[in-house]
Design a protein around this motif. Structure first.
Motif, PDB file in Angstrom:
ATOM      1  N   ARG A   2     -12.842 -14.436   7.374  1.00 36.13           N
ATOM      2  CA  ARG A   2     -12.788 -13.056   6.883  1.00 36.13           C
ATOM      3  C   ARG A   2     -11.726 -12.282   7.640  1.00 36.13           C
ATOM      4  NH1 ARG A   2     -15.394 -15.201   3.727  1.00 36.13           N
ATOM      5  NH2 ARG A   2     -17.485 -14.787   2.963  1.00 36.13           N
ATOM      6  N   ASP A   3     -11.394 -11.119   7.079  1.00 34.81           N
ATOM      7  CA  ASP A   3     -10.422 -10.214   7.688  1.00 34.81           C
ATOM      8  C   ASP A   3     -11.211  -9.098   8.390  1.00 34.81           C
ATOM      9  OD1 ASP A   3      -8.542  -8.236   8.211  1.00 34.81           O
ATOM     10  OD2 ASP A   3      -7.416  -8.606   6.360  1.00 34.81           O
ATOM     11  N   ASN A  49      -5.679  -1.426   0.248  1.00 35.62           N
ATOM     12  CA  ASN A  49      -6.469  -2.326   1.095  1.00 35.62           C
ATOM     13  C   ASN A  49      -6.392  -1.853   2.533  1.00 35.62           C
ATOM     14  OD1 ASN A  49      -7.012  -4.154  -0.974  1.00 35.62           O
ATOM     15  ND2 ASN A  49      -5.199  -5.405  -0.521  1.00 35.62           N
ATOM     16  N   LEU A  50      -7.516  -1.890   3.235  1.00 37.01           N
ATOM     17  CA  LEU A  50      -7.487  -1.656   4.678  1.00 37.01           C
ATOM     18  C   LEU A  50      -8.050  -2.889   5.376  1.00 37.01           C
ATOM     19  CD1 LEU A  50      -8.584   2.120   5.021  1.00 37.01           C
ATOM     20  CD2 LEU A  50      -6.278   1.179   4.851  1.00 37.01           C
ATOM     21  N   GLY A  51      -7.161  -3.664   5.933  1.00 34.61           N
ATOM     22  CA  GLY A  51      -7.521  -4.878   6.672  1.00 34.61           C
ATOM     23  C   GLY A  51      -6.395  -5.188   7.634  1.00 34.61           C
ATOM     24  N   THR A  52      -6.562  -6.268   8.408  1.00 37.99           N
ATOM     25  CA  THR A  52      -5.494  -6.634   9.353  1.00 37.99           C
ATOM     26  C   THR A  52      -4.455  -7.530   8.704  1.00 37.99           C
ATOM     27  OG1 THR A  52      -6.632  -8.640  10.049  1.00 37.99           O
ATOM     28  CG2 THR A  52      -7.113  -6.626  11.302  1.00 37.99           C
ATOM     29  N   GLY A  53      -4.880  -8.247   7.649  1.00 32.16           N
ATOM     30  CA  GLY A  53      -4.018  -9.271   7.060  1.00 32.16           C
ATOM     31  C   GLY A  53      -4.241 -10.640   7.677  1.00 32.16           C
ATOM     32  N   ASN A  54      -5.165 -10.740   8.646  1.00 29.94           N
ATOM     33  CA  ASN A  54      -5.459 -12.045   9.281  1.00 29.94           C
ATOM     34  C   ASN A  54      -6.870 -12.484   8.947  1.00 29.94           C
ATOM     35  OD1 ASN A  54      -3.023 -11.947  10.777  1.00 29.94           O
ATOM     36  ND2 ASN A  54      -4.057 -10.543  12.200  1.00 29.94           N
ATOM     37  N   ALA A  55      -7.047 -13.795   8.778  1.00 32.49           N
ATOM     38  CA  ALA A  55      -8.390 -14.319   8.530  1.00 32.49           C
ATOM     39  C   ALA A  55      -8.884 -15.042   9.778  1.00 32.49           C
ATOM     40  CB  ALA A  55      -8.368 -15.271   7.349  1.00 32.49           C
ATOM     41  N   VAL A  56     -10.138 -14.779  10.134  1.00 34.07           N
ATOM     42  CA  VAL A  56     -10.734 -15.342  11.346  1.00 34.07           C
ATOM     43  C   VAL A  56     -12.042 -16.020  10.943  1.00 34.07           C
ATOM     44  CG1 VAL A  56     -11.771 -14.683  13.556  1.00 34.07           C
ATOM     45  CG2 VAL A  56      -9.686 -13.540  12.792  1.00 34.07           C
TER      46      VAL A  56
END
Ligand code: NAD
Ligand code: WQD
Length: 339
Positions: A231-232, A263-270
């Motif tokens: 998920r981001d 969209n509000l996210g980091t752009g990275n999936a963890v």
């Protein structure tokens, strides 16, 4: 600006109110406290050294909303008030449609009556549905959502789109949040779920503080590097800043009318296992966990393409994963029983 924040006593709302006050906005919070505590508002006042006008009420109550707009000269509304538990929404769909969809209709109707034309709506990455391929871009056609909760977000976005077409003065921004986690760095405000947490970080934090035995990781056979879902995750204070950025954008674009989505996210999936490892780093101990069957409705991996918010709102999620974990742990260890 004088900003009405519905749901302002809740998790994201309280962090946003604090950020709004820091940016010298004045704030009226309207919340029925069905999933929050007035203590969050008291702590926001203490942290900011400023006062908040708090009105206890339900967004489905048009008469009360009308009174509010008569009594306060509101410039903009940030609409957080909603029920948000995905699993519960499948058990209580009517309550979810009533609260989230009808509540939004009431709010829009009363805003129209009082000609309050600036609106920021809490939407969710869940609107992209099950078919979309990550990274999610705002231009992707909205999909089939897995839950009534998700459907309410799609419906309200659609209502807003139709409403702005019929009302030239109205300006709306829908913010699609990915996975907000963390807490204010003071450790004074944070996420305080009722009962057994549904979401990953509140569950982990409760295991760490001894309230739960161990984390169940739902699925380790997904098609991801370590088999767990990705998920981001973004820091709630970055998300709060995104709301201020949306208000600034509306203010700086006086000729804009219509509805925009970001969209509000980091752009990275963890992955879940990466979250556990990062949390352990902040916690200083190992966390008890076991692998459990997949949770129905979970997608293997999704994350944001957040470039639109970056270029147009001048917003970027800045806080690191370790900071998200450190702040979660500070909040939980200082407040083992929440507010
Ligand atoms: P929350 O439950 O902590 O906050 C919601 C607040 O709204 C609570 O204080 C609750 O008491 C209030 N509320 C609910 N129904 C109301 C009503 N009818 N009238 C007045 N007040 C009412 O949830 P949150 O995590 O802070 O979420 C805020 C918003 O962001 C919600 O709209 C949610 O759907 C959306 N969202 C949340 C997430 C997330 O992961 N937390 C992700 C995407 C979108
Ligand atoms: C994250 C990951 C789980 C709990 C939900 C909503 C979404 C949005 C954000 C509002 C998943 C795993 C979780 C646990 C686990 N909310 N997990 N054990 O499902 O990505 O998103 O919240 O709009 O709409 O669906 O978040 O925190 O529940 O789960 O292994 O005890 O953690 O399987 O992979 P999710 P989450």
């Amino acid at each position: 600006m004088k900003v009405l924040v519905t749901g302002g006593a809740g998790y994201i709302g309280s962090h946003t109110v604090l950020t709004l006050l820091a940016e010298n906005h004045s704030v009226v919070v309207f919340d029925n406290l069905c999933n929050s505590s007035i203590e969050a508002i008291k702590r926001v006042e203490r942290l900011s050294g400023k006062s908040v006008t708090f009105i206890q009420g339900d967004v489905c109550d048009k008469a009360q909303l009308n009174e509010l707009f008569i009594g306060h000269d509101i410039d903009a509304v940030i609409h957080f008030a909603a029920l948000k538990a995905v699993g519960q929404s499948t058990q209580m769909p009517l309550e979810y449609y009533q609260n989230n969809v009808y509540g939004s209709l009431c709010l829009l109707e009363v805003m129209q009556l009082h000609q309050v034309n600036n609106f920021v709506f809490s939407s969710s990455a869940t609107v992209y549905g099950e078919e979309a391929q990550p990274p999610y871009l705002e231009t992707i056609k909205l999909g089939t959502t897995a839950s009534p909760y998700g459907a309410t977000k799609v419906m309200v976005e659609r209502i807003i789109e139709d409403f702005v077409k019929a009302n030239n003065a109205f300006r709306a921004v829908s913010l699609r949040y990915f996975n907000p986690i963390g807490a204010h760095e003071s450790g004074e405000i944070g996420e305080d779920p009722l009962g057994i947490p549904n979401n990953l970080l509140p569950y982990i934090a409760q295991v760490a503080v001894g309230k739960r035995d161990k984390l169940s990781i739902f699925g380790n056979d997904y098609d991801t590097e370590d088999g767990t879902c990705k998920r981001d995750y973004l820091h709630v204070m970055d998300l709060a800043q995104g709301h201020v950025a949306a208000l600034d954008w509306l203010e700086n674009n006086p000729n804009f009318n219509g509805a925009e989505v970001f969209n509000l996210g980091t752009g990275n999936a963890v992955s879940v296992l990466e979250i556990v490892a990062a949390f352990e780093q902040a916690y200083g101990k190992t966390l008890a966990y076991e692998f459990a069957p997949r949770r129905s409705g979970d997608l293997p991996a999704f994350w944001a393409d957040a470039s639109k918010a970056n270029s147009q709102l001048n917003w970027q999620a800045k806080r690191s994963l370790l900071q998200m974990m450190t702040d979660t742990w500070r909040w939980q260890s200082n407040n083992p029983n929440g507010y």
